[in-house]
Design an enzyme around this catalytic site. Sequence first.
Site, PDB file in Angstrom:
ATOM      1  N   TYR A 153       5.086  -6.590  17.352  1.00 65.94           N
ATOM      2  CA  TYR A 153       5.199  -5.632  16.255  1.00 65.94           C
ATOM      3  C   TYR A 153       5.829  -4.333  16.747  1.00 65.94           C
ATOM      4  CZ  TYR A 153       3.896  -2.220  12.687  1.00 65.94           C
ATOM      5  OH  TYR A 153       3.937  -1.222  11.757  1.00 65.94           O
TER       6      TYR A 153
ATOM      7  N   SER B 248       0.388  -5.359  11.513  1.00 65.30           N
ATOM      8  CA  SER B 248      -0.660  -5.971  12.328  1.00 65.30           C
ATOM      9  C   SER B 248      -0.179  -6.373  13.711  1.00 65.30           C
ATOM     10  CB  SER B 248      -1.291  -7.170  11.643  1.00 65.30           C
ATOM     11  OG  SER B 248      -2.185  -7.822  12.531  1.00 65.30           O
TER      12      SER B 248
ATOM     13  N   SER C   6       6.575   3.219  13.512  1.00 64.90           N
ATOM     14  CA  SER C   6       5.147   3.131  13.804  1.00 64.90           C
ATOM     15  C   SER C   6       4.811   3.839  15.110  1.00 64.90           C
ATOM     16  CB  SER C   6       4.742   1.657  13.912  1.00 64.90           C
ATOM     17  OG  SER C   6       3.462   1.508  14.494  1.00 64.90           O
TER      18      SER C   6
ATOM     19  N   PHE D 214       0.824  -1.207   0.000  1.00 62.07           N
ATOM     20  CA  PHE D 214       0.000   0.000   0.000  1.00 62.07           C
ATOM     21  C   PHE D 214       0.863   1.264   0.000  1.00 62.07           C
ATOM     22  CE2 PHE D 214      -1.927   2.809   3.498  1.00 62.07           C
ATOM     23  CZ  PHE D 214      -2.452   3.719   2.616  1.00 62.07           C
TER      24      PHE D 214
END
Length: 330
Positions: free
Chosen positions: A155, A92, A131, A22
């Site tokens: 993650y 995720s 993130s 993406f």
Amino acid sequence: MGYQNVKFPEGSLFLVTGGAGFIGSNLCEAVLKLGYRVRCLDDLSTGKQANTDLFAGNPDYEFVKGDIQDLQTCMETCRGADYVLHQAAWGSVPRSIEMPLFYCANNITGTLNMLEAARQNGVKKFVYASSSSVYGDEPVLPKTEGREGNLLSPYAVSKRADEEWAKQYTRHYGLDTYGLRYFNVFGRRQDPEGAYAAVIPKFIRQLLNGEIPTINGDGRQSRDFTYIENVIEANLKACLAGHEAAGEAYNIAYGGREYLLDIYYGLADALEIKDASGNRPEPRFGPDRAGDIKHSNADISKARKLLNYEPEWDFERGIKAAIAWYRENL
């Protein structure tokens, strides 16, 4: 403002890892439109062949199918690259809790391979995806770099480890690295399918298909949803940043705050979804997701100051563009 007028040396080569995904495919598209060369590295485990087929036949575009867990592949693809936009990773939070060993191998060791390959090949700038998950259970809003809490998922651990490794490569090896802490990116080509799909494309797809979305938790979670154009700007401007800004991580967001329940109602209204009685359908509610952060809102002043980041796309403008794209492409 924006990135349409950014300038790089003629013939510059950008290596985009995860370029069939993406964010990666949008970066490939933006760089090509600016007139520079792109080499895309992706193993197609989560990226899509269709996203790289968009640029097939463009003489300035090269696709390499390969895995960042293989150092030799990283070395070969970094050869001749001026800038690396490292997006390859598995996302995720829930999936990382199920697969901690894989997330370590792919997200941490894979990034370390890319850093080493970039160093050995004399890459000018190494920009990588971090993130907002690195803030963990830190409750204070807005989220500010240097004030992080306990990490809540493998993650998040992988992204924090990437930041620390990148810092070492700037400190010891002179590789200019810039970490971009993305806050809930959304927009065109974001995958609405699967158990781990991001909430906005998933809600849009379900509503267009006559399904009622399930919101995990009570819907009062808030997120700093960030349109893809802002993320493209941050990546390209990081490539132009000075050495004094290297070895750092930056919040990349718009600086807003939206609640999931409000997003659901807004999407249902925008898509003109009605139930049998002609009313807007109420969502279903499910259990909270393990490892999720309750509230997210970014202080972007550091990126403004050191990266010249000036995001143009607020949530309202971005969600209108996203809805229009999904209407046409779903």
